[in-house]
Scaffold this active site. Structure first.
Site, PDB file in Angstrom:
ATOM      1  N   ARG A 170      23.598  34.324  40.070  1.00 35.42           N
ATOM      2  CA  ARG A 170      23.902  33.677  39.003  1.00 35.42           C
ATOM      3  C   ARG A 170      22.612  33.198  38.572  1.00 35.42           C
ATOM      4  NH1 ARG A 170      27.734  28.767  39.991  1.00 35.42           N
ATOM      5  NH2 ARG A 170      27.532  28.500  37.664  1.00 35.42           N
TER       6      ARG A 170
ATOM      7  N   CYS B  34      21.925  22.788  39.407  1.00 37.69           N
ATOM      8  CA  CYS B  34      22.950  23.790  39.926  1.00 37.69           C
ATOM      9  C   CYS B  34      23.847  24.218  38.653  1.00 37.69           C
ATOM     10  CB  CYS B  34      23.750  23.499  41.012  1.00 37.69           C
ATOM     11  SG  CYS B  34      24.811  21.989  40.650  1.00 37.69           S
TER      12      CYS B  34
END
Length: 270
Positions: free
Chosen positions: A170, A228
């Protein structure tokens, strides 16, 4: 105060809060109904620990008043210790720990290893729906100076270390299962939060965590922060950084907030 508590050290007279959550089925409340720590209250990430999704990302922080009301409903009081837990690795419980501390609770800790460690130790569990409790008196006070905003980020990355707690693919922009844009904040360092724990979900010893973060460029004389996808698992990174002896800040809006402004730059690759 150590932000962690071991199973054998959880005593009487504490408020227990179950903060399990996952985007995959079964819903966390169903898992709570199957088994939870005796007397624990159920905390809903989406409604108790976040405002509705929007400009601030997928899990923006709620107002202090909304969080105070949620905690009082769950029986949280200023003078009573709180122990929070999730399935195993504090990847969600860390968010609740951070929020309670951010707004002034003086005695909140995370159960190291979560309910999995509790069950492994042979401790009893309960089943059934959450039981209403007398309201607490928790007061969300003046917030700590431990929050980073999107406006702070560009200047922060020039002198500090911004850790991206998501998994490597990611960060690199190879996949993005949750947000409409893939990649990372320019200048951030990949630091997957799951590397802070062992195979049982227990946090690594402080000296090993310090070695890990030092290898990522974190030092005592540089500010450090973490983000995050939506500000949940990054709180786990914050907890790990504190165990390692650092004083971090949380970008609570995280990637899902960063990409709401198309003028903010996006980086891909390692």
């Amino acid at each position: 105060m150590n932000p962690l508590v071991r199973v054998e050290d959880v005593g009487d007279g504490v408020t227990l809060l179950d903060a399990r959550w996952t985007p995959q089925p079964p819903p966390a409340l169903d898992r709570f109904r199957v088994a939870h720590l005796p007397g624990a209250g159920f905390v809903d990430l989406d409604t108790d620990l976040a405002a509705p999704p929007g400009a601030g990302g997928r899990h923006p922080l709620p107002t202090a008043a909304a969080f105070q009301a949620a905690m009082r409903r769950l029986g949280v009081s200023d003078g009573t210790p709180v122990v929070v837990y999730d399935d195993r690795d504090a990847s969600v419980a860390g968010r609740l720990w951070w929020m309670l501390r951010h707004w002034g609770h003086r005695d909140v800790r995370v159960l190291d290893g979560g309910i999995a460690a509790w069950v492994r130790a042979g401790r009893p569990t309960e089943s059934g729906d959450p039981v209403p409790v007398p309201p607490g008196d928790f007061t969300a006070g003046e917030p700590r100076d431990d929050l980073l905003t999107a406006e702070d980020v560009p200047a922060f990355v020039k002198d500090g270390v911004l850790l991206d707690a998501r998994l490597g693919p990611r960060f690199r922009g190879e996949v993005e299962p949750l947000d409409p844009v893939a990649g990372h904040i320019p200048g951030a360092v990949s630091a997957p939060t799951f590397d802070n724990s062992d195979a049982d979900g227990l946090f690594l010893p402080p000296e090993r965590l310090r070695e890990r973060f030092a290898a990522l460029g974190v030092t005592d004389d540089r500010p450090v922060a973490a983000y995050c996808g939506s500000g949940v698992t990054a709180a786990h990174e914050i907890l790990a950084l504190e165990l390692a002896g650092f004083t971090p800040r949380l970008y609570a809006g995280s990637w899902s907030d960063w990409i709401t402004d198309p003028d903010r730059p996006v980086a891909t690759g390692p």
